[in-house]
Design a protein around this motif. Sequence first.
Motif, PDB file in Angstrom:
ATOM      1  N   MET A   1     -11.628  38.173 -95.966  1.00 18.11           N
ATOM      2  CA  MET A   1     -10.865  37.286 -96.847  1.00 18.11           C
ATOM      3  C   MET A   1     -10.034  38.103 -97.834  1.00 18.11           C
ATOM      4  O   MET A   1     -10.483  39.145 -98.296  1.00 18.11           O
ATOM      5  N   GLN A   2      -8.880  37.613 -98.194  1.00 21.38           N
ATOM      6  CA  GLN A   2      -7.984  38.309 -99.103  1.00 21.38           C
ATOM      7  C   GLN A   2      -8.177  37.842-100.541  1.00 21.38           C
ATOM      8  O   GLN A   2      -8.595  36.714-100.793  1.00 21.38           O
ATOM      9  N   THR A   3      -7.854  38.725-101.491  1.00 20.62           N
ATOM     10  CA  THR A   3      -7.949  38.379-102.906  1.00 20.62           C
ATOM     11  C   THR A   3      -6.806  37.447-103.288  1.00 20.62           C
ATOM     12  O   THR A   3      -5.641  37.720-103.006  1.00 20.62           O
ATOM     13  N   LYS A   4      -7.144  36.351-103.924  1.00 18.72           N
ATOM     14  CA  LYS A   4      -6.155  35.360-104.342  1.00 18.72           C
ATOM     15  C   LYS A   4      -5.700  35.623-105.782  1.00 18.72           C
ATOM     16  O   LYS A   4      -4.507  35.574-106.094  1.00 18.72           O
ATOM     17  N   GLU A   5      -6.685  35.889-106.707  1.00 14.46           N
ATOM     18  CA  GLU A   5      -6.380  36.170-108.110  1.00 14.46           C
ATOM     19  C   GLU A   5      -7.355  37.220-108.634  1.00 14.46           C
ATOM     20  O   GLU A   5      -8.494  37.312-108.172  1.00 14.46           O
ATOM     21  N   THR A   6      -6.909  37.990-109.633  1.00 14.96           N
ATOM     22  CA  THR A   6      -7.745  39.020-110.256  1.00 14.96           C
ATOM     23  C   THR A   6      -7.692  38.883-111.780  1.00 14.96           C
ATOM     24  O   THR A   6      -6.628  38.580-112.346  1.00 14.96           O
ATOM     25  N   HIS A   7      -8.841  39.104-112.427  1.00 13.49           N
ATOM     26  CA  HIS A   7      -8.927  38.996-113.890  1.00 13.49           C
ATOM     27  C   HIS A   7      -9.780  40.156-114.417  1.00 13.49           C
ATOM     28  O   HIS A   7     -10.844  40.447-113.878  1.00 13.49           O
ATOM     29  N   ILE A   8      -9.320  40.812-115.473  1.00 17.10           N
ATOM     30  CA  ILE A   8     -10.087  41.860-116.136  1.00 17.10           C
ATOM     31  C   ILE A   8     -10.667  41.290-117.431  1.00 17.10           C
ATOM     32  O   ILE A   8      -9.922  40.762-118.282  1.00 17.10           O
TER      33      ILE A   8
END
Length: 289
Positions: A1-8
């Motif tokens: 599965m691919q990353t849709k959103e990223t948050h730090i």
Amino acid sequence: MQTKETHIVPPQEKAIRIQEYAVNIFTTIPTRSALKKAIKKGLILVNDQTSSTSILLNGGEKIELLEQDTATPKKQFTLSLSVAFEDDYLAIIEKPAGILVSGNTFKSIDNALVQNLAKSNLTDMVRPRPVHRLDYPTTGLLLIGKTSASILALNSLFEQRKVHKTYHAITIGSMTQIGRIQSLTDGKEAVSHFKVLQSVTSNRFEELNLVELSPETGRKHQLRKHMSELNNPILGDTAYGKEGLILKRKGLYLHASKLEFTHPFTEEYVVVESKLPKKFIKIFPDFAF
């Protein structure tokens, strides 16, 4: 599965559980219940590891939302087809009797093409699609497009009547050796040519003929209707045959035996022929080629 959103995660004064912190950090997860569902489905990663609702965040962690794979694998209809011609643009396959070319049905030639044809290397490749039809009981050659441009070009050739089709049929009753039939089919002009190649006597049908048929137009059931109009229906035709003279359980004796056209991309003149089915040869053994 691919990353849709990223948050730090920014620095936190004290540790906080992900199920409390991560509500609304992703545009597609606006509520706590939606966040819990995403965590349970394994769609939330913390520092590249699958998250749980009890994970504590202190700051600096990378939280990722994965793209859910919603595509349900399409069940393939398994059918082995004989391929008579193929290149990157198009193909010609042998259609067996008793199967639809396409339509709202699982068991169709259309659904069996991908497993039988090589994937085109051209940039506009698409799922292979038939560009004309053969009736459910008819056997023989069927033309397939493998790219967007090819499908459009082949459709244009058919519209311009630049694809020459030859059929062979076995008909019932005495008939003239050669002729042309013109009539209206569904309100449209339909034209066919016929030539008797050989005739044999029959106890049940009096006479059977091996006939070469060349349609100028491509109306629905055109050849079957035209032979019936001549009072020489095709053997095994349950729709247009004579009452009391319908051969059952042997299928329709109509075979698409030859296709001729100028290849729309290579400009090669393509001629592909198909052998007559064995049931034809049993009646006319001289034509076993």
